[in-house]
Every structure is written in C-alpha cells, then in structure tokens.
Design an enzyme around this catalytic site. Sequence first.
Site, PDB file in Angstrom:
ATOM      1  N   HIS A   1      -4.059   5.665   3.511  1.00  0.00           N
ATOM      2  CA  HIS A   1      -4.724   4.436   3.073  1.00  0.00           C
ATOM      3  C   HIS A   1      -4.012   3.207   3.609  1.00  0.00           C
ATOM      4  CE1 HIS A   1      -6.327   1.345   0.369  1.00  0.00           C
ATOM      5  NE2 HIS A   1      -7.334   2.155   0.144  1.00  0.00           N
TER       6      HIS A   1
ATOM      7  N   ASP B   1       0.828  -1.192   0.000  1.00  0.00           N
ATOM      8  CA  ASP B   1       0.000   0.000   0.000  1.00  0.00           C
ATOM      9  C   ASP B   1       0.866   1.247   0.000  1.00  0.00           C
ATOM     10  OD1 ASP B   1      -2.513   1.629   0.612  1.00  0.00           O
ATOM     11  OD2 ASP B   1      -3.266  -0.411   0.769  1.00  0.00           O
TER      12      ASP B   1
ATOM     13  N   SER C   1     -11.923  -2.178  -0.534  1.00  0.00           N
ATOM     14  CA  SER C   1     -10.585  -1.962  -0.018  1.00  0.00           C
ATOM     15  C   SER C   1     -10.561  -2.112   1.502  1.00  0.00           C
ATOM     16  CB  SER C   1     -10.095  -0.567  -0.407  1.00  0.00           C
ATOM     17  OG  SER C   1      -8.724  -0.428  -0.225  1.00  0.00           O
TER      18      SER C   1
END
Length: 1036
Positions: free
Chosen positions: A232, A201, A397
């Site tokens: 994120h 990520d 996600s």
Amino acid sequence: VLFSHIEMKTLLVFLCPASFSKHSVLLSAPSEYIVAFTGYFSAKARSLYINSALRNAGDGALEWHIVPRENPASDFPSDFELVHIRQASPSSLLTLEDHPYIKRVTPQRKVFRSLKYIPSPEPAAPCNATRGKQKWQSWQSSRPFRRTSLSLGSGFWHATGRHSSRRLLRAIPRQVAQILQADVLWQMGHTGSGVKVAVFDTGLSEKHPHFKNVKERTNWTNEKTLDDGLGHGTFVAGVIASMRECQGFAPDSELHIFRVFTNNQVSYTSWFLDAFNYAILKKIDVLNLSIGGPDFMDHPFVDKVWELTANKVIMVSAIGNDGPLYGTLNNPADQMDVIGVGGIDFEDNIARFSSRGMTTWELPGGYGRVKPDIVTYGSGVRGSGMKEGCRSLSGTSVASPVVAGAVTLLASTVLNRELVNPASMKQALIASARRLPGVNMFEQGHGKLDLIRAYQILNSYRPQASLSPSYIDLTECPYMWPYCSQPIYYGGMPTIVNVTILNGMGVTGRIVDKPIWQPYLPQNGDHIDVAVSYSPVLWPWAGYLAVSISVAKKAASWEGIAQGHVMVTVASPAENDSEVGAELTSTVKLPIKVKIVPTPPRSKRVLWDQYHNLRYPPGYFPRDNLRMKNDPLDWNGDHIHTNFRDMYQHLRSMGYFVEVLGAPITCFDASQYGTLLMVDSEEEYFPEEITKLRRDIDNGLSLIIFSDWYNTSVMRKVKFYDENTRQWWMPDTGGANIPALNDLISVWGMAFSDGLYEGEFTLADHDMYYASGCSIARFPEDGIVIAKNLKDQGLEVLKQETAVVEGVPILGLYQTPSDGGGRIALYGDSNCIDDSHRQKDCFWLLDALLQYTSYSMTPPSLSHSHSRVAPPTGTERPLPQRLEGNHLYRYSKVLEAHLGDPKPRPLPACPHLSWAKPQPVNETAPSNLWKHQKLLSVDLDKVALPNVRAYRPQVRPLSPGESGAWDIPGGIMPGHYNQEVGQTIPVFAFLGAMVVMSFFVVQLTKAKSKPKRRKPRIKRPTYLQQQTTTGKNPTV
C-alpha cells in the site's frame, strides 16, 4: 499554541491494504499510558515531571517506568511520554493530570487488523466492501442484503467496533499524471524539485526501481525493517513520485517515507504522535495521510493535525470509502485546515465508494460545512507495485496521493516559497477546480482537480482571504443541494449556511469589526434578514462564518428572488514587517441569492426533531439494525440531509416543506406546523418539553414517531472494550431511547415495549421489512393498531434460538380527544426510511401517516386492514426501564451528573439570533454568482504555458482477458504522439502550398519587363515568421 476543548474518546488506527478480507480486533496495550505535556521538553525534563507528579500521589507501592521509544524522534524534545503503570488507580492518573506541565493522560492503544489475503481475479474493492451477488454491493461498507446469523459466538460484539477507528482507506488502470497534464509542467522544467513530501503508510523497499530521490526512510513500528510488506505504501509513494513506468507527479521531489504500520497491520497511538513530531522537525512541506475514521472528537489526533498545519505542513487526506451514503466524512479530511479529497472515475462520475458530506461536527444546533474540498481520479488508477512493475487500485486512498502529488509539483513551480502554505494551496486548488455537471457540492466539493489552472492561479497569487463556498445561491440546483431544494418563507426556521474562511495571509487571523450585510434594493434584498456568527480567532489558517437567513415579515405573502452580499474583512499579523503590530488585511464579498415564496399552509409544514438525535462520536450509540454486525456504530448524524436524505427528497416531491429543529421543543411555534416528526431519538427530554408538547398537541399539532429497538439485556450483549476507561463499554441507549419516549407519550396512554423483532410482511399491498424494531406495548382503546407476525430477534441474539411471535403490534394511529386536537402515529422501526441499511423503503407509509396527521384522513388500507387488532393494554409485561449505571449524562444535552441518578439540567435558553443591521446598496446584483475566478488579483492570461491543450482520455471497455494496465515506456500516453502529428499535418500542408505559390509569384515577377505591369509584392504572412518552441522534457 491553541488547543481544542474537544473531549477525546478513542483513537483507533486501522490498516486496509488492497485485496484483503475484513476482520478487525482491537487490543489494549496493558498498563501503558500516554502522558501529554503542555510543550516540548527534553527526555530528562519529562522524566522529572512524571516522577514529581507520581511522588505526590502518595502511593509508595505504585510501580511505574517510562517505556523507551527507539525511533528517530527519540533524540529530540517531545510533547508526550509513554509510561507503564502497573495497576494504575484513577487517583494516580488524576494526580498526573494535576501537574502544571501535564495536559492529559490517555491509555496507549494497540490496533491489530487480522487481514487474510484473498487471491481474486476480480477488481480490487474498497477495504470495507461487502462482497455479494449484487454488483453494486462491492462498494458497500454496511448495506448487504444477504442475511447472516446473529449468533454472537464469534465474539464480534466483544471486540471494538470497526467504525470507531482510523484506518487506511484502501485503494479499491491509467497514467493519471499525464491525464491531469503534469507533462505540461514537466516541459517547463518543474518536476517537484526541492519539495519535501512525506508518506505515512506501510513503508518502501530500499532499492525499488521507480524512485530516485528517497531522502529518508524511517521506521516507527516495533519491527526491524523499513520495507513495505503489504504494497500500500509503495503504491501511494509511486502515485506521488515514481520516475518510470507508472509515473508519479513529482519524480524529483524529496521523498520521506514514514513506516507507521507493521506487516501485521498493527499501529500504536504513540507511533503516530512521534512520527508527526518528526515531520514537523524535518520541515516537511506536503504530507499524505491515506487513513481516516469517523471520530472527529479524537483529541490528541485532531490537536496534532492542527499543530502540523500550523507549521506550514500541507496535509492531504482521503475523505473516506463509505459512500454513497451521505454524512460519511472521515477525519482528518473533514477538518478545515486539511485538503479533503474525494474520488471520481475516468468518466468524471463521482465514485460510488467516495464518502459524501456534510460534516456533522456542528449538529444539532448548526449546519455542516462543505466537504470534500476537491475530487480527482481514484478508480482504477495505476501505481507502483511492491517490488517492481505497476498495479491498479481504487479508492479515496488513491485519490489522496493524486492530489498530494499535484500539490508537490505545484509547490515546486512557485519561486517565492513563502507564499505556499496550507491555506494558499487549498485556495488555488478550489478556485481552479472544474465543476462537474449534475453533481452537488457535498459530493464534489468545488469540483475536479485542474492542475494547469491551479498552476496559473498559484503563480499570480498574492496573500488574501477567501470563502468556501464563495457564494450562497439557494436557487442553483443541483450544485447547491440541499439549499436549492426548498425555497424559504416567512415564519420558517432560519436557513444556516456554514462557510469556511481560508486565510492565506497567515496561520492566525481575526475578523475586523463585524461582517456587513448589504442588501441589493433593486433585487429585493430588503425582503430578507441576515445574522452572522464567526470564529473569534482564525487558526490554523481557517475559521467559520455561519450565515443565518430568514424572510422579513413584509414578505410573508411575496414571491420572488432576493439578493445581497455580506462583506467580511480579515486581518493577520504581518510576519516579515519590521513595524510592530503591522497587519495584512483582506476584504471578501459573499453574494447571497434566495428564492422566497408565500408562507405555506400549516398542513404542508413538517418539523424534523434534530435536537434529540445523538450519534457517535462521542458515545457508543449502536446501529438501528442489529444485523449489521460489521457496522455497529450510529455515526451519520441522523439528519434529513445525511442518512435520511432519500426520505427528505421524497417529502419534497410530495409537496411538503421540511424544517429542522436544532433546539429544545420549547423553542418553536407549534401553530405554524402540521406535524412534528421524531425519528430514532436517543436523547432524554426536559420536563418543560414534555409539558409543552402535550399542550401543543391539544392545540392541533400532530406527532409521528418512528422508534427502534431497546432492550437492556441485548445492550449488555453488544458491549465492547473501551480503550480510554479500560472497561467493557455498553451502549447507553438502544437504537432509540424507549424509556424517554414513553415518558413523552405516557399522558395519552401509549408506550413502546422492549421487545426486539424482525421479519418480512405485507401491509396495504406493500412489501415491508421490519429490521430490529420494537412493538407497541400500550395504546388507547379507541385507536387503530396494526399487528404482524415477526421473529423474536432478541431471543436470537441472547440465546441463538429462533421463534416467531404472532400478532406483534407495530403501528398505531390515534386522534386525541380534545376539541381541535392533533393526531399521533407510532411505528416501531425507522430502518425503512433510513438510508444507512434500508432494505425496503416505507415512504408510502410515511405519506399515509402524514395524510392522517395533517389532514385527518385515515387511510382505508390501514383502518380496514385484516391485520388490525385490539389495542394492547400493557398489562402483560413491565415497560422497559433505563439501563442501570448507564452514562448517557456524559453525552447528553439534557442530563447532568448527580448523586444517585442523573438529573435534568436547567432548560437552556432558546437560540437568539442578532440580525445584522442592513446597509442597503442601490446597485444591480450579478446574474451569475459562480465564476471560475474566485480569488483577487489573479490574472490567468499573465501566466504563459507551452502549447496547453485540454486532454481527455479515450476510455474504452477492455476485451476479455485484456489487462487494464498500460505498459508505457517513458510515461508517454498512448495515442498522444499520433494526436500531435495529426494536428500538425494540416499546418505543414498549408505552409508547403504557400511556399509553392510564392515561388510562382517570384518567377512571374522576373518575367515581366515593364515596371508598370509589375504587381506589388505579396507580404509574407506573419504566421510564417513565428517559430514554435519546444520545452525541455524532464529526465524521468
């Protein structure tokens, strides 16, 4: 190592963190190429091979050098190299690929995602959401109602399409770990210890207070930082392994952070390949990949994912945020060896944004597989903030790390870690999943994640093969939709069910002998025929079992239920057996149950032409509605069970039987069908197909064509840059292949034009919208033609000018003159029956056209319409021609490369099924094919749990101004303690009453002096002798 033969087209990596606007640009890394080798070699050996290959090119002036890659993997052998070649010629690249140790050469790709932060108080939406007035639009990626300018001054069409990429499926409040009862396993001492989990990520800050066991942080970007500048990656890592506030599932797991995106949302192909290789080297157990894209033909990426899972890396990936449209699965989550995760909300409803199946790899000849594998909470989930605290996000996600965290926790509970592999973990998850009522398998997969039940199955598991789905029941609705939506009958196209074989015994395996078909005689199993095809090799961990079902001739007029089963034996090499050639075997049974009806009349049977529909990948096939500039690719399969699902459901509700033709037109018996339905066809036609169709229509078959735009000038305008060929990539057809369709219908004096029109109008008292459609250029003089006033969209695209064209012919009806001949209906736009961007449906028009083609009933609303005009003669302008220099032959099943213009290939043979020889059994079939226990030798009662209770959170609406976040010290669920106390009070009251009663009995006994008057002593209840045990809480 086995390698795929899939042709690679593009690998685009898009990043999509929360609360950012969407605007994407793809840039090319100048003159850089990825040279992939056939194995892993040292840096010195790789350099020698490249030097040797380029020296043989004979171009002494060629300038090149190997680009240094400074990352943790550079000290280890690798299977690729990054080379800078100045002004590389095609011959030099071919010379490189001719080297025996070089597998392929592909351009290096750079993706830049220009995302601007939008401070907004509204809840986060999926990254591809279109914000509009309609509330539901916030989940849409490509279906806005708001009209936008078609001015191309912004250069959007000159940038790479958004959907040709892999992108972070951005997460769009709640303590999800406790809701899924992770605390039960924590009480048993299982907290993820000893399991290595990788997060690919945006990185993680070094001193984030939520994590206590970050084993390694690695940076694969060109930025000199390991920290997360977007948040994120921190959120995803927190869902998996946070130790406080918003707790993760496995706080004691070894967390390996792979930073593969920069703060500017840039990534390169080589970064991912290096990071994947390093994950294999570090023996990662679980890998979360919250990215995805529609390109399942992306050769390097798919190959590397296979290599990862072959090395026992359990990969968990998000299925996509492109729902509620069907046929929107993202890769790699759609691969058989990957656990693909969809999203639900906390009321157990499928999240609107969650992508739906089926897979489209197998089209047009086959049928898609069941995906997602499993669903879990992905809407309004709490996770770690970028620096501290918690935040709430939604999207697949989010659902992906929920499952990745659960998998990490489950792996830590198994004593014999050798039993844990990508197949066995997926088997445990899907066998334990709780099915959601009223939801079909292409939305929920096998159901909702059940962590405790998965723990029970995994801890009594033995290596074996299993099937997904584990049974075929064409009578079970709605779960088995679309199979259950239409019974089968004699003379129909075989029903194909694509079953996945999961092999928990080893990374490779095979089918022993052939699958056996055993019909149940008491349940009329001999009324159906079954053919089976399967993977020659099961690798890695999985393969396919394609089951074709047809009705036997003796059941042509019979109605009822028929049942049987297919037996499959899988063998795998025994890894730990000293005996050479020893194998493990597992036999699985696939029950089959179908509903048979008498063959319907010809007029009720509609045949859908799937064979002539093309889609991305592998080629650039543009959307049918040019208004959708943010969604330029046609990638949903154009199948009646994907983006034409609503149309199919409507036809079934009207009593029509719809079948799919996945072969050339020469391969079906036209006397069985009333209408052939061609919608949005991009493929060319064999000359033999054109001849046969003309003969079939003369003999009574009818034809309906829904066309779309085709204009070579517009096609040149909507080009974008192809990263493989380093050229501007133009579509090889428009929304439909008009020149090919014109060849097909020219014998009746019909043709479509290259005009491009748009507009709203009323037809037969129905509001209609024409979205990037074409017009009818030529039609027989005795036919019926309807015309409307529409905007010239082609002029708007090319010159940014607006003009209204009066009397555009859009609909034509024609009765062929031959005795008993069929009828033909043409309409210039398919968007009104396509779910992708439909604004106003025209199912009523399809009904009217079918009444005309099937029953020769001309709708009065059309034949007497005031919009009826004289049929056009086609003399005003030339008919559209094929785009000069197009490359349709690269993706076509009909054309092949030839000197000059491409030529048709030889007509392929029609598919021939080898029906299995039945081995009837005289036994009664089970009444319910679906059972919770789908694995062999799994006894859930043997696995003890400490005080397990089903827990469902109480969901209430938030008050105005109230935060959706839960600030929970120590991760204890609100109300959980009070709930336990509430359940315990009656127990203590009962025990207290029994103690008081016992006291009075004893006193009464002592007061009695005569033994004969003494009453027998009351036995103490056994439940008073039981002691409750409490498990140890984890130190999290």
